[in-house]
Motif scaffolding. Structure first.
Motif, PDB file in Angstrom:
ATOM      1  N   GLU A 258       0.837  -1.204   0.000  1.00  0.00           N
ATOM      2  CA  GLU A 258       0.000   0.000   0.000  1.00  0.00           C
ATOM      3  C   GLU A 258       0.871   1.253   0.000  1.00  0.00           C
ATOM      4  OE1 GLU A 258      -3.390   2.225  -0.197  1.00  0.00           O
ATOM      5  OE2 GLU A 258      -3.218   0.037  -0.341  1.00  0.00           O
ATOM      6  N   THR A 259       1.967   1.217   0.755  1.00  0.00           N
ATOM      7  CA  THR A 259       2.898   2.346   0.761  1.00  0.00           C
ATOM      8  C   THR A 259       3.543   2.531  -0.610  1.00  0.00           C
ATOM      9  OG1 THR A 259       3.385   1.954   3.103  1.00  0.00           O
ATOM     10  CG2 THR A 259       4.954   3.304   1.876  1.00  0.00           C
ATOM     11  N   HIS A 260       3.875   1.402  -1.258  1.00  0.00           N
ATOM     12  CA  HIS A 260       4.478   1.485  -2.592  1.00  0.00           C
ATOM     13  C   HIS A 260       3.504   2.094  -3.600  1.00  0.00           C
ATOM     14  CE1 HIS A 260       6.839  -0.631  -6.035  1.00  0.00           C
ATOM     15  NE2 HIS A 260       7.319   0.571  -5.793  1.00  0.00           N
ATOM     16  N   ARG A 261       2.240   1.725  -3.493  1.00  0.00           N
ATOM     17  CA  ARG A 261       1.236   2.332  -4.375  1.00  0.00           C
ATOM     18  C   ARG A 261       1.138   3.836  -4.139  1.00  0.00           C
ATOM     19  NH1 ARG A 261      -1.347  -2.722  -3.584  1.00  0.00           N
ATOM     20  NH2 ARG A 261      -2.372  -2.006  -1.684  1.00  0.00           N
ATOM     21  N   GLY A 262       1.302   4.224  -2.883  1.00  0.00           N
ATOM     22  CA  GLY A 262       1.280   5.653  -2.574  1.00  0.00           C
ATOM     23  C   GLY A 262       2.420   6.407  -3.239  1.00  0.00           C
ATOM     24  N   ILE A 263       3.588   5.780  -3.341  1.00  0.00           N
ATOM     25  CA  ILE A 263       4.716   6.430  -4.023  1.00  0.00           C
ATOM     26  C   ILE A 263       4.413   6.577  -5.514  1.00  0.00           C
ATOM     27  CG2 ILE A 263       7.145   6.171  -4.652  1.00  0.00           C
ATOM     28  CD1 ILE A 263       7.564   4.730  -1.976  1.00  0.00           C
ATOM     29  N   TRP A 264       3.829   5.542  -6.117  1.00  0.00           N
ATOM     30  CA  TRP A 264       3.468   5.621  -7.529  1.00  0.00           C
ATOM     31  C   TRP A 264       2.415   6.707  -7.783  1.00  0.00           C
ATOM     32  CZ3 TRP A 264       5.608   4.230 -11.853  1.00  0.00           C
ATOM     33  CH2 TRP A 264       6.480   3.146 -11.890  1.00  0.00           C
ATOM     34  N   GLU A 265       1.565   6.960  -6.792  1.00  0.00           N
ATOM     35  CA  GLU A 265       0.537   7.989  -6.963  1.00  0.00           C
ATOM     36  C   GLU A 265       1.141   9.378  -7.152  1.00  0.00           C
ATOM     37  OE1 GLU A 265      -2.166   7.711  -3.714  1.00  0.00           O
ATOM     38  OE2 GLU A 265      -3.092   5.841  -4.426  1.00  0.00           O
ATOM     39  N   ARG A 266       2.363   9.581  -6.679  1.00  0.00           N
ATOM     40  CA  ARG A 266       3.025  10.871  -6.885  1.00  0.00           C
ATOM     41  C   ARG A 266       3.276  11.117  -8.377  1.00  0.00           C
ATOM     42  NH1 ARG A 266       7.757  10.929  -2.169  1.00  0.00           N
ATOM     43  NH2 ARG A 266       6.474  10.080  -0.482  1.00  0.00           N
TER      44      ARG A 266
END
Length: 465
Positions: A258-266
């Protein structure tokens, strides 16, 4: 108090519902034993059906007007039957002077049970359930306290989710059992009901779905542990530790992804993050969590970063992810990996790692992989072809750290009818076993009785390889 004792004894044998002047209750009232008392009638909604509200209010009126008593009626008006409500409404104006509605908030009642602070997850459950019952709140606290001292310290990452599940299942059992039982809710797939057409749902399905939707509940393996305690009052936690630890690991990896997806959202959702900020965040995350991410996710991140800045070297990260993927999966050949959707360069790394893995296998490891598990790597057969009859003979006669006989039995059974490389390996193993059987009478029995390999006729030829 001395005067009340005989009254209380007599009241227990009195036929109260009649309340006639000839009853002992009326006699005591007339004799002024009770006067200037504060009297409380509690739980009026739980009265016997034969005792009417009119009779009770008649007694209240008599106590108030003739005996100068102060009388308090305590009841949950939402649980009164229709006839009782009608009678109270009819007498209310004449008998009741003051009405007080006690309507504490959910938070106020939770503070009574948790004076030093209620867990946020528990508050959320009661708010979603729109439930303000102190008894249910107390039961939730008892369940949470039972598990907290046993789980919170040993499996801390699981505890917040587990605590919420304790609240949800206790609320279901104590407050919603008429709509759904614990067994029913544990065996119901929320997602199946969510995507089912309404016309295919029966009344029970709809009721379960509404409860699950309101409480945001989705069953998981550890929920049965909580249900067992709620219904029986005791559980053997040691039997559940593997389940709990496995669930904690799933949640930990889920949080990382979930944290990794948050980085991609940037990158996907705005123009705010600069290239350097995005790359720095990705690189730091990949190096820290490469062991917890899927190969596809690592490959996608590394490929994109190299497109943004070819100078950045993440070769070691990618190699580590490929190594873990090959070790964790039974792969026959890279042709089996079309589903991965990774580029040729990644497939090349996988191929190299597969070759190295096979070359480093000992004969024991190969036998264990091919005959000692339910799944195996067909690529290992190719490596077994390279061993000679003498190699097999030496291994069979010296190996004592595994069940050699059992592995040979299963290998011959599993691959005995295969053709190609498998048949070459089978031939070498049989030749080695016949050589073993010639060492002694006991080895002959082992080969013939245990392996079930009979001596071949003199004119028979063994497969060569």
């Amino acid at each position: 108090l001395e005067k009340i004792r005989p009254l209380s004894t007599l009241l227990r044998s009195a036929n109260i519902p009649l309340l006639r002047s000839s009853t002992p209750v009326a006699d005591y009232i007339e004799s002024k034993v009770i006067e200037n008392f504060l009297i409380c009638f509690d739980d009026l909604e739980r009265k016997e059906s034969s005792l009417t509200a009119g009779a009770i209010l008649g007694l209240v009126s008599q106590l108030k007007e003739e005996k100068s008593c102060k009388v308090i009626l305590v009841f949950n008006d939402g649980e009164l039957d229709a006839e009782t409500q009608r009678q109270i409404s009819a007498y209310r104006e004449k008998v009741v002077d003051i009405e007080l509605a006690y309507e504490p908030t959910i938070e106020a009642n939770l503070k009574i049970i948790w004076p030093h602070g209620c867990p946020a997850a528990v508050t959320d459950v009661f708010q979603k359930a729109e439930l303000n019952n102190l008894r249910v709140m107390q039961r939730v606290r008892w369940v949470i306290e039972y598990f907290e001292e046993r789980i919170a310290k040993d499996i801390p990452d699981l505890w917040p989710s587990f605590c919420r599940k304790c609240a949800v299942l206790t609320v279901v059992h104590s407050a919603f059992s008429k709509r759904v039982t614990l067994d029913e809710i544990l065996s119901t797939s929320y997602w199946k009901l969510l995507f089912a057409e309404k016309k295919h749902l029966n009344a029970g399905d709809e009721s379960r779905f509404e409860v699950m939707k309101r409480l945001e509940y989705h069953p998981t393996d550890e929920d049965q542990l909580i249900a067992n305690y709620i219904t029986s009052g005791f559980v053997d936690l040691m039997k559940w530790m593997d389940v709990l630890k496995r669930r904690q690991e799933q949640m930990r990896v889920g949080d990382i992804n979930e944290t990794h997806r948050g980085i991609w959202e940037r990158y996907h959702h705005s123009f705010v993050a600069s290239q350097s900020e995005f790359i720095d965040a990705q690189c730091e995350f990949l190096r820290k969590h490469v062991d917890d991410l899927r190969l596809q996710d690592v490959a996608a991140s590394v490929t994109f970063i190299n497109e943004l800045d070819p100078r950045i070297d993440l070769t070691s990260v990618l190699a580590r992810s490929v190594e873990r993927f090959v070790e964790a999966n039974k792969i026959g050949d890279v042709d089996d990996l079309d589903h991965l959707r990774v580029g040729p360069s990644i497939l090349g790394l996988i191929q190299d790692r597969l070759t190295l893995k096979t070359q480093n296998h000992s004969m024991k490891e190969l036998f264990v992989d091919l005959a000692g598990s339910d799944s195996w790597n067909p690529r290992d057969i190719k490596h077994m072809v390279a061993f000679t009859v003498e190699d097999y003979y030496q291994w069979i006669t010296t190996e004592d750290s595994v069940d050699t006989v059992g592995l040979l039995q299963e290998f011959l059974r599993r691959f005995g009818r295969e053709q190609g490389d498998e048949q070459i390996v089978i031939g070498k193993i049989k030749d080695a076993l016949r050589k073993v059987s010639m060492r002694s009478r006991i080895d002959q029995f082992r080969v013939e009785k245990l392996i079930k390999l009979k001596p071949e006729p003199a004119n028979a030829e063994s497969p060569k390889g």
